[in-house]
Design an enzyme around this catalytic site. Structure first.
Site, PDB file in Angstrom:
ATOM      1  N   HIS A  97      11.853 -65.935  -2.008  1.00 46.03           N
ATOM      2  CA  HIS A  97      11.621 -64.792  -1.119  1.00 46.03           C
ATOM      3  C   HIS A  97      11.881 -65.226   0.320  1.00 46.03           C
ATOM      4  O   HIS A  97      11.591 -66.361   0.699  1.00 46.03           O
ATOM      5  CB  HIS A  97      10.184 -64.282  -1.278  1.00 46.03           C
ATOM      6  CG  HIS A  97       9.970 -62.987  -0.573  1.00 46.03           C
ATOM      7  ND1 HIS A  97       9.722 -62.925   0.774  1.00 46.03           N
ATOM      8  CD2 HIS A  97      10.002 -61.710  -1.030  1.00 46.03           C
ATOM      9  CE1 HIS A  97       9.608 -61.639   1.122  1.00 46.03           C
ATOM     10  NE2 HIS A  97       9.771 -60.887   0.043  1.00 46.03           N
ATOM     11  N   GLU A 169      17.825 -58.670  -0.764  1.00 40.78           N
ATOM     12  CA  GLU A 169      16.869 -58.297   0.278  1.00 40.78           C
ATOM     13  C   GLU A 169      17.386 -58.786   1.635  1.00 40.78           C
ATOM     14  O   GLU A 169      17.111 -59.930   2.025  1.00 40.78           O
ATOM     15  CB  GLU A 169      15.519 -58.951   0.022  1.00 40.78           C
ATOM     16  CG  GLU A 169      14.886 -58.582  -1.302  1.00 40.78           C
ATOM     17  CD  GLU A 169      13.361 -58.655  -1.209  1.00 40.78           C
ATOM     18  OE1 GLU A 169      12.722 -57.648  -1.461  1.00 40.78           O
ATOM     19  OE2 GLU A 169      12.840 -59.722  -0.850  1.00 40.78           O
ATOM     20  N   GLY A 175      10.031 -55.548   5.939  1.00 38.98           N
ATOM     21  CA  GLY A 175       8.900 -55.317   6.834  1.00 38.98           C
ATOM     22  C   GLY A 175       9.285 -54.650   8.145  1.00 38.98           C
ATOM     23  O   GLY A 175       8.549 -54.752   9.127  1.00 38.98           O
ATOM     24  N   SER A 215      11.793 -52.667   2.922  1.00 30.61           N
ATOM     25  CA  SER A 215      11.347 -51.362   3.450  1.00 30.61           C
ATOM     26  C   SER A 215      11.588 -50.199   2.477  1.00 30.61           C
ATOM     27  O   SER A 215      11.937 -49.092   2.895  1.00 30.61           O
ATOM     28  CB  SER A 215      12.007 -51.070   4.798  1.00 30.61           C
ATOM     29  OG  SER A 215      11.600 -52.046   5.745  1.00 30.61           O
TER      30      SER A 215
HETATM   31  P1  PGA Z   1       8.676 -54.540   2.420  1.00 36.01           P
HETATM   32  O1  PGA Z   1       8.794 -55.957   1.728  1.00 36.01           O
HETATM   33  O2  PGA Z   1       8.888 -53.511   1.341  1.00 36.01           O
HETATM   34  O3  PGA Z   1       7.278 -54.496   2.973  1.00 36.01           O
HETATM   35  O4  PGA Z   1       9.723 -54.465   3.465  1.00 36.01           O
HETATM   36  C1  PGA Z   1       9.799 -56.178   0.786  1.00 36.01           C
HETATM   37  C2  PGA Z   1       9.750 -57.578   0.267  1.00 36.01           C
HETATM   38  O5  PGA Z   1       9.216 -58.447   0.925  1.00 36.01           O
HETATM   39  O6  PGA Z   1      10.254 -57.850  -0.803  1.00 36.01           O
END
Ligand code: PGA
Length: 267
Positions: A97, A169, A175, A215
């Protein structure tokens, strides 16, 4: 028919037993009686609460972990092994991640070791890949993501590769409440497919689910999942609200009935 996936990454939230209990009760209530055929739902709490989740997670939600260490056992303070996760009925584990790459300085080679450790214990690794905003602005996203894929799958034999999931991602979307356009996500979907097809073959690449994360919320599923033909989503903040999580599961399930062509035909 190909399944869709919703992975809820709870991160370092639900900071007490009381909050954890409340979450589980509310998830149970929200999911009760809902048809979620064709959607695999996985929730990944912090490792401290894995055991509680393992006992109380409502069916058919499956358990995931947020990280794993590559060694089997030994003097590795603070680490959690794949066999510990397996013992707690954890079926999935997020690996690489971006928050681990950022705060724990995890590199591509370590991500590959973690993938292999997870596979060794029959877990499904969920490999996160994605470029930073600087890499994005410099047009390096495809190169960065292809390299991350190659390293994550290094020495993984074809049969085991089919057990892995990939989550695209983009770091700048996590975030932030900013998401890429559907076309951009679809382009990266093709980049990932191509890297997998080169490492294995197109038929195997077709079997590896590719999700979008960053997000995600229910109102964005068309843009981040259905239009770019992703196999599901990895959800951070919104997964802290069981009502929203189940809403997304329902939407994913409704779209499941639409047949999806293999990506390879478009490459
Ligand atoms: P988020 O996080 O949906 O809060 O942007 C996604 C993630 O960390 O996989």
């Amino acid at each position: 028919m190909k399944k869709r996936y919703l992975i809820g990454n709870l991160k370092m939230n639900l900071n007490s037993i009381a909050e954890t209990e409340q979450y589980l009760v509310s998830l149970k209530k929200e999911i009760f009686g809902k048809r979620i055929d064709g959607v695999e739902v996985i929730v990944a709490p912090s490792s401290t609460y894995l055991e509680r989740f393992s006992r109380e997670l409502p069916e058919p939600v499956l358990l995931g972990a947020q990280d794993v260490f590559w060694e089997k056992e030994g003097s590795y303070t603070g680490q959690v092994s794949a066999s510990m996760l397996h013992d707690l009925h954890t079926g999935f584990v997020i690996v690489g991640h971006s928050e681990r790459r950022l705060y724990a300085h995890e590199n591509d080679a370590e991500v590959g070791w973690k993938v292999r450790a997870a596979l060794h214990e029959n877990l499904h690794p969920i490999v996160c890949v994605g470029e930073t905003s600087e890499e994005h602005d410099q047009g390096e996203a495809a190169d960065v993501v292809s390299r991350q894929i190659v390293e994550a799958f290094r020495d993984v034999p074809p049969l085991l590769a089919e057990r892995v999931l990939v989550a695209y991602e983009p770091r700048w979307a996590i975030g932030t409440d900013t998401t890429p356009e559907s076309e951009e996500i679809f382009e990266m979907r093709i980049v990932i497919h191509r890297a997998l097809a080169e490492a294995y073959d197109p038929a195997i690449a077709d079997k590896i689910p590719v999700l979008y994360g960053g997000s995600v919320k229910a109102s964005l599923l068309d843009r981040v999942c259905f239009e770019p033909r992703m196999d599901g989503v990895l959800v951070g903040r919104e997964s802290l609200y069981p009502h929203e999580l189940v809403r997304m599961v329902n939407l994913l399930g409704e779209h499941e009935s639409l047949e999806r062509e293999p990506i390879q035909e478009q490459v």
